[in-house]
Scaffold this active site. Structure first.
Site, PDB file in Angstrom:
ATOM      1  N   ASP A 183      -2.393   0.103  -6.455  1.00 14.31           N
ATOM      2  CA  ASP A 183      -3.312   0.612  -6.965  1.00 14.31           C
ATOM      3  C   ASP A 183      -3.150   1.875  -7.483  1.00 14.31           C
ATOM      4  O   ASP A 183      -2.426   2.715  -6.215  1.00 14.31           O
ATOM      5  CB  ASP A 183      -4.917   0.046  -6.889  1.00 14.31           C
ATOM      6  CG  ASP A 183      -6.163   0.896  -6.548  1.00 14.31           C
ATOM      7  OD1 ASP A 183      -5.966   1.171  -8.046  1.00 14.31           O
ATOM      8  OD2 ASP A 183      -6.635   1.419  -5.658  1.00 14.31           O
TER       9      ASP A 183
ATOM     10  N   ASP B 258      -5.895   5.281  -7.883  1.00 17.23           N
ATOM     11  CA  ASP B 258      -6.425   7.118  -7.135  1.00 17.23           C
ATOM     12  C   ASP B 258      -7.004   5.403  -5.819  1.00 17.23           C
ATOM     13  O   ASP B 258      -7.429   4.549  -5.654  1.00 17.23           O
ATOM     14  CB  ASP B 258      -8.026   6.573  -8.002  1.00 17.23           C
ATOM     15  CG  ASP B 258      -8.022   7.262  -9.501  1.00 17.23           C
ATOM     16  OD1 ASP B 258      -7.112   8.747  -9.408  1.00 17.23           O
ATOM     17  OD2 ASP B 258      -8.081   6.947 -10.230  1.00 17.23           O
TER      18      ASP B 258
HETATM   19 MG   LIG Z   1      -8.715   2.662  -5.499  1.00 21.69          MG
END
Ligand SMILES: [Mg+2]
Length: 252
Positions: free
Chosen positions: A22, A24
């Protein structure tokens, strides 16, 4: 010849053939800016259209509301889930308006502040590259390409599946596993041989649903509640810093 200490991949990752990250909150530390922009936008909406029940009028809590209803999801799904949790029955126009408000705030802050990658994440991704292990970044955010570029880490990944790509391919957002499945497909590695690294509850669930070999939860909040929630959502292990997935070895 000098012998230099260098980092090797921890045993828990040695059985997988590729890793999907992932973005962010895992690679870049812009998760806080997303959260703050959402909070401003939701609090403005709650003040303007207060729920009937006074108990539901409190401002958004990043810890209790944001992480549960919004984090990791597409903008519209996250906005709908939070507003519904306050007993509101938002129209599409309301959901769009709050999402657009958040987007404006986010873009302003993006321009004002620099973006950093987490040092532990960069160390791990570099070590995986040295070990020849394919790496993908996957994010529901349409800003992911820009964020990774500005943090100077885009070239560490073989594949990026971002919000723009997801829209183009019609991929469902998390907690559906589509983004991660597309990333694994791009790397050419079956999900049963792939790990997912994710900080959001919705994303950990997506990794599990996608049949990934290993789901690593990242607890940036450093609190036991968040750790317990990540494990409840079926993370196999939880780390605070991705450097925990490295161990020191000796270059030969
Ligand atoms: Mg995230």
């Amino acid at each position: 010849m000098t012998v230099q200490p260098h980092e090797v991949i921890a045993a828990v990752l040695r059985d997988v053939k590729a890793v999907v990250f992932d973005t962010d909150g895992v690679i870049t530390d812009f998760a806080r800016v997303h959260a703050a922009a959402w909070k401003t936008a939701f609090d403005a909406l709650l003040a303007e259209h207060p729920p009937e029940d006074p108990g539901q009028r409190r401002p958004l809590s990043i810890r209790d509301d944001y992480l549960r209803y919004v984090d990791g999801k597409s903008r519209f799904a996250g906005a709908y889930a939070f507003l519904a949790s306050r007993g509101l029955d938002p129209t599409d126009a309301t959901v769009r308006a709050v999402a657009e408000h958040k987007e404006r705030l986010f873009t302003e802050r993006l321009r004002e502040h620099g973006i950093d990658a987490y040092p532990g994440a960069v160390r791990l991704v570099r070590a995986l590259r040295r070990a020849g292990m394919p790496r993908a970044a996957a994010s529901a955010s349409r800003h992911a390409h820009e964020l990774l570029t500005r943090a100077e880490v885009l070239d560490l990944f073989d594949v990026l599946v971002d919000g723009g790509e997801a829209a183009r391919l019609g991929l469902a957002g998390k907690p559906q596993p589509d983004l991660f499945l597309e990333a694994a497909r791009g790397l050419g590695v079956p999900t049963a041989r792939c790990a997912v690294v994710e900080d959001a509850l919705a994303g950990v669930g997506a990794g599990r649903r996608g049949g990934f070999a290993l789901v690593v939860g990242v607890n940036r909040a450093h609190d036991p509640d968040s750790e317990a929630r990540l494990l409840e959502h079926a993370a196999d292990i939880v780390v605070h810093d991705l450097a925990e997935l490295l161990q020191e070895g000796v270059r030969r």
